[in-house]
Design a protein around this motif. Structure first.
Motif, PDB file in Angstrom:
ATOM      1  N   LEU A  64       0.847  -1.186   0.000  1.00 13.20           N
ATOM      2  CA  LEU A  64       0.000   0.000   0.000  1.00 13.20           C
ATOM      3  C   LEU A  64       0.884   1.239   0.000  1.00 13.20           C
ATOM      4  O   LEU A  64       1.818   1.339   0.815  1.00 13.20           O
ATOM      5  CB  LEU A  64      -0.905  -0.007   1.222  1.00 13.20           C
ATOM      6  N   THR A 100      -3.417   0.983  -9.210  1.00 10.05           N
ATOM      7  CA  THR A 100      -3.813  -0.105  -8.322  1.00 10.05           C
ATOM      8  C   THR A 100      -4.189  -1.341  -9.130  1.00 10.05           C
ATOM      9  O   THR A 100      -5.029  -1.275 -10.025  1.00 10.05           O
ATOM     10  CB  THR A 100      -4.997   0.317  -7.444  1.00 10.05           C
ATOM     11  N   ARG A 149      -0.198  -6.183 -15.443  1.00  8.86           N
ATOM     12  CA  ARG A 149      -1.051  -5.919 -14.295  1.00  8.86           C
ATOM     13  C   ARG A 149      -2.503  -6.144 -14.653  1.00  8.86           C
ATOM     14  O   ARG A 149      -2.889  -6.043 -15.815  1.00  8.86           O
ATOM     15  CB  ARG A 149      -0.840  -4.497 -13.771  1.00  8.86           C
ATOM     16  N   ALA A 159      -6.261  -4.969 -13.041  1.00  4.28           N
ATOM     17  CA  ALA A 159      -7.113  -4.288 -12.073  1.00  4.28           C
ATOM     18  C   ALA A 159      -8.465  -5.001 -12.013  1.00  4.28           C
ATOM     19  O   ALA A 159      -8.855  -5.684 -12.965  1.00  4.28           O
ATOM     20  CB  ALA A 159      -7.291  -2.827 -12.478  1.00  4.28           C
ATOM     21  N   GLN A 182       0.049  -7.649  -5.021  1.00  4.45           N
ATOM     22  CA  GLN A 182      -0.923  -6.548  -5.005  1.00  4.45           C
ATOM     23  C   GLN A 182      -0.224  -5.209  -4.785  1.00  4.45           C
ATOM     24  O   GLN A 182       0.606  -5.070  -3.864  1.00  4.45           O
ATOM     25  CB  GLN A 182      -1.949  -6.772  -3.892  1.00  4.45           C
ATOM     26  N   PRO A 204      -3.704   6.423  -8.180  1.00  7.96           N
ATOM     27  CA  PRO A 204      -4.721   5.432  -7.793  1.00  7.96           C
ATOM     28  C   PRO A 204      -5.038   4.456  -8.920  1.00  7.96           C
ATOM     29  O   PRO A 204      -5.304   3.275  -8.649  1.00  7.96           O
ATOM     30  CB  PRO A 204      -5.920   6.299  -7.430  1.00  7.96           C
ATOM     31  N   GLU A 205      -4.985   4.920 -10.161  1.00 11.41           N
ATOM     32  CA  GLU A 205      -5.283   4.034 -11.283  1.00 11.41           C
ATOM     33  C   GLU A 205      -4.190   2.999 -11.537  1.00 11.41           C
ATOM     34  O   GLU A 205      -4.369   2.118 -12.385  1.00 11.41           O
ATOM     35  CB  GLU A 205      -5.547   4.834 -12.559  1.00 11.41           C
ATOM     36  N   THR A 227      -1.506  -1.319  -4.165  1.00 13.56           N
ATOM     37  CA  THR A 227      -2.655  -0.462  -3.903  1.00 13.56           C
ATOM     38  C   THR A 227      -2.170   0.957  -3.672  1.00 13.56           C
ATOM     39  O   THR A 227      -1.316   1.190  -2.814  1.00 13.56           O
ATOM     40  CB  THR A 227      -3.437  -0.953  -2.683  1.00 13.56           C
ATOM     41  N   SER A 234      -3.469   4.475  -2.589  1.00 17.04           N
ATOM     42  CA  SER A 234      -4.622   5.099  -1.946  1.00 17.04           C
ATOM     43  C   SER A 234      -4.165   5.974  -0.788  1.00 17.04           C
ATOM     44  O   SER A 234      -3.175   5.675  -0.123  1.00 17.04           O
ATOM     45  CB  SER A 234      -5.575   4.021  -1.428  1.00 17.04           C
TER      46      SER A 234
END
Length: 117
Positions: A11, A90, A38, A40, A112, A87-88, A114, A116
């Protein structure tokens, strides 16, 4: 058979950085293409960036100027340095290796990322 082990996801806040690593083991031909894709939620898996064993790179327009691949061929490892994360960005990031001469390709298990606040 080839195994790929990824690390480095997590994160991060928008504008931050992360570095992903992918180590390949097994029968690694000297001529290969290693890189990252990737996926999403609700979207298809897409190319992020790749690098051939002789240093030729390719990357998606959406990450150019922000993401950079590098390789350590002695360790059969590829890295993805991700800066100015949005954020995009992620998604689950997958390591990929392809061997042009044999036509074989392998995927990692995914890590993962993330972005944010």
């Amino acid at each position: 058979q080839v195994q790929l082990v990824e690390s480095g996801g997590g994160l991060v806040q928008p504008g931050g950085s992360l570095r992903l690593s992918c180590a390949a083991s097994g029968r690694i031909a000297s001529s290969n293409i290693m890189g990252w894709y990737r996926q999403a939620p609700g979207k298809q898996r897409e190319l992020v960036a790749t690098e051939t064993s002789d240093g030729t790179t390719n990357s998606a327009e959406s990450v150019k100027g922000r993401f950079t691949t590098s390789r350590d061929n002695a360790k059969n490892t590829v890295y993805l340095q991700m800066n100015s994360l949005k954020p995009e960005d992620t998604a689950v990031y997958y390591c990929h290796v392809a061997f042009p001469w044999s036509g074989r390709a392998y995927w990692g298990q995914g890590t993962q990322v993330t972005v944010s606040s």
